[in-house]
Design an enzyme around this catalytic site. Structure first.
Site, PDB file in Angstrom:
ATOM      1  CB  THR A  89      45.125  30.210  19.642  1.00  0.00           C
ATOM      2  OG1 THR A  89      45.655  31.506  19.362  1.00  0.00           O
ATOM      3  CG2 THR A  89      45.803  29.675  20.899  1.00  0.00           C
ATOM      4  CG  ASP A 130      23.300  49.037  72.616  1.00  0.00           C
ATOM      5  OD1 ASP A 130      22.234  49.481  72.154  1.00  0.00           O
ATOM      6  OD2 ASP A 130      23.365  48.315  73.634  1.00  0.00           O
ATOM      7  CB  CYS A 140      44.465  48.564  29.643  1.00  0.00           C
ATOM      8  SG  CYS A 140      44.258  47.161  30.766  1.00  0.00           S
ATOM      9  CG  MET A 189      46.790  36.157  32.865  1.00  0.00           C
ATOM     10  SD  MET A 189      46.187  36.776  31.277  1.00  0.00           S
ATOM     11  CE  MET A 189      46.230  35.285  30.283  1.00  0.00           C
ATOM     12  NE  ARG A 194      40.100  37.954  24.274  1.00  0.00           N
ATOM     13  CZ  ARG A 194      40.963  38.956  24.417  1.00  0.00           C
ATOM     14  NH1 ARG A 194      40.518  40.201  24.482  1.00  0.00           N
ATOM     15  NH2 ARG A 194      42.267  38.727  24.491  1.00  0.00           N
ATOM     16  CB  SER A 239      48.580  26.087  23.862  1.00  0.00           C
ATOM     17  OG  SER A 239      47.828  27.211  23.453  1.00  0.00           O
ATOM     18  CB  CYS A 275      45.317  22.457  30.695  1.00  0.00           C
ATOM     19  SG  CYS A 275      45.907  22.060  29.030  1.00  0.00           S
ATOM     20  NE  ARG A 310      45.925  34.862  17.443  1.00  0.00           N
ATOM     21  CZ  ARG A 310      46.896  34.204  16.836  1.00  0.00           C
ATOM     22  NH1 ARG A 310      46.864  32.869  16.761  1.00  0.00           N
ATOM     23  NH2 ARG A 310      47.900  34.845  16.294  1.00  0.00           N
TER      24      ARG A 310
END
Length: 554
Positions: free
Chosen positions: A140, A523, A298, A235, A305, A164, A70, A109
């Protein structure tokens, strides 16, 4: 580090604490006391983090391989893969899974890569279903080979599946995936419905000018089928050349759909749902939005995972802090020690993806995280700002780091389009009353401060690639540095403007011009007054135009 710590019992806690956390622990209490506190806190459970989130959902990647390419996911030639002996075996997967299930995981999963390319998938599903306390096993998949596997997987106990699919058009499918197979994916969806999976979830990544014109088609697809289409905001992650102007926000998608289905309405969501559920009244199926970019979730995250090579990730976008359960298993670690490693990783999980996000906005010329394009549609300014910061929160990969070697590397801009680029920057240096007066009178020993600083800034802009290693050398069309003496504040205010016609922007050149002009003033004036009395501050990018990421104005 792990093996050394594993055999050094006095340092056992350091194996699962970051350097910063370990330092704090040593300062506050002894390692032994900290270890005892964790052991004795049985009410917490090893899968509960410091923000009270209990993790009941485990995603296990079975392989890094995939039979599609992809375009938004990986380059056409593929990616470097872990050697086969580095991937978790069937027994190791079941061992790790059983440990998590004992600690409260209720859903697993199986993902990839593409999990169906692994030959022992059916065995893994069957063995996981034997674990007492595990309520659901799902996968998935891209669905490419699912028609010949799904019946067997269902008999093994597969409870649910996500397929998907980013387009309902066959020609686009081949363009997006660089492979044929759209009819097989559609047949897999039909077979899943026939076998009684309800709902059959379809994951669809939406990108502007890519497939956003099919949003309504996907909604219509749910009319007569028990389908749950989940629209995923595009994302950023390592290697996908993410661009903000390709992202279609949750709000934008809803507006597009409601132009055709004005009655499109929200449904009630569960406490840990990542997908915001919506439905057209009367339709069999429904739609969900996974808003990882515009409205992160969140605070209710209950996911952990395991990567294909056995690393535990407590957050999808948190690259640091992974711990290798594979190495621990293969080193003979006890179950108690594995629990300590897992507990330590979970305790390190942050409240959300990143802190102090604003400091990173518009900070680098070649940084893929420049947020310059404004969202189209009728989204309020506050929503746009929230969307930008939420998107930044997701991204954790530096573009100047080679993903294979981990070393610094220059970004390849060969495929970028040539365009007119303009950048403006500003800064200031507080010089104090005495120097301010001497500059005004042009009576400093080293000469005309403002003129010399102006020339230094112009020269520095033209030499930026010599000063900053990973910047590309550019043929500049125009450089202007302006210095203004503010007698009220005793400050020299500096502004720069740089222009070029090229493949990359000139933000760094504009910032370098301001920085070197300020340093030149420092300087030339340092002999007149104590050096610490002068302060250089407020150097920042004011604006930039040109390039695929659009324009920015502070």
């Amino acid at each position: 580090m792990f093996r050394r710590v594993y055999y050094c019992k006095n340092l056992v806690n350091v194996a699962f604490l970051s350097t910063e956390t370990a330092t704090v622990v040593k300062q506050q209490t002894s390692i032994q006391k900290f270890r005892e506190r964790l052991k004795n806190d049985t009410s917490r459970g090893i899968l509960t983090d410091t923000f009270g989130r209990h993790h009941t959902y485990l995603r296990i990647s079975l392989t890094e391989r995939c039979n599609l390419r992809c375009t938004y996911c990986m380059p056409a030639e593929g990616v470097s893969l872990t050697k086969r002996d580095g991937i978790l075996t069937t027994d190791e997967i079941v061992h790790i899974a059983s440990l998590f299930v004992k600690e409260g995981v209720q859903k697993i999963r199986l993902t990839g890569g593409e999990p169906t390319v692994r030959q022992d998938l059916v065995e893994i599903v069957g063995r996981l279903k034997e674990l007492e306390g595990l309520e659901q096993v799902a996968i998935t998949t891209n669905g490419l080979t699912l028609t010949r596997q799904l019946s067997t997987l269902q008999r093994a106990g597969l409870d649910g599946l996500n397929i998907s699919l980013d387009t309902l058009k066959e020609d686009r499918f081949e363009k997006f995936t660089r492979r044929k197979g759209w009819p097989r994916v559609m047949a897999a969806i039909d077979l899943a419905v026939q076998l009684g999976y309800d709902p059959v979830k379809i994951n669809c990544v939406i990108m502007r000018n890519y497939n956003d014109d099919e949003l309504v088609d996907f909604v219509t697809f749910t009319k007569d089928r028990p389908i749950d289409v989940r629209f995923i905001e595009y994302m950023p992650f390592s290697g996908n050349k993410w661009q903000q102007n390709k992202m279609v926000s949750f709000q934008d998608m809803k507006e597009m759909i409601r132009k055709v289905y004005p009655e499109f309405r929200a449904l009630e969501n569960g406490p840990n749902d990542t997908s915001k559920a919506y439905k057209v009244p009367g339709f069999v199926g429904q739609v969900g939005f996974i808003t990882s970019m515009s409205e992160h979730f969140c605070s209710s995250c209950n996911r952990l995972r395991i990567t294909a090579d056995g690393n535990l990730k407590v957050c999808l976008f948190e690259g640091k802090g992974e711990v290798s359960l594979r190495d621990a298993l293969r080193s003979g670690a006890s179950e108690e020690y594995l629990r300590e490693i897992i507990s330590g990783a979970v305790l390190r999980k942050k409240k959300q993806h990143a802190d102090h996000l604003e400091e990173h906005v518009y900070s680098e010329r070649h940084n893929n995280r420049n947020w310059s394009s404004k969202y189209k549609g009728n989204i309020h300014a506050r929503e746009r700002s929230t969307t930008k910061l939420s998107a930044i929160r997701q991204f954790s990969t530096l573009t100047h780091v080679d993903t294979k070697s981990g070393k610094a590397s220059m970004v390849d801009v060969g495929e970028k389009q040539i365009s007119n680029r303009i950048a403006k920057a500003k800064g200031s240096i507080c010089v104090g009353e005495t120097i301010c007066r001497l500059i005004k009178e042009n009576s400093l020993q080293k000469g005309d401060v403002l003129t010399v600083a102006q020339l230094a800034g112009i020269m520095a802009a033209k030499r930026t690639s010599d000063l900053i290693p990973l910047c590309h050398p550019l043929a500049l069309n125009y450089v202007d540095v302006r210095l203004t003496l503010n007698e009220t504040l005793n400050v020299v205010e500096i502004e720069s403007e740089v222009r070029c016609t090229g493949k990359t922007g000139v933000e760094m050149e504009a910032l370098t011009a301001v920085s070197v002009a300020a340093l030149t003033i420092y300087d030339m004036c340092k002999s007149v007054t104590p050096r610490y009395s002068m302060v250089i501050s407020d150097i920042c990018l004011l604006s930039k135009t040109g390039g695929s990421k659009g324009n920015f104005n502070r």
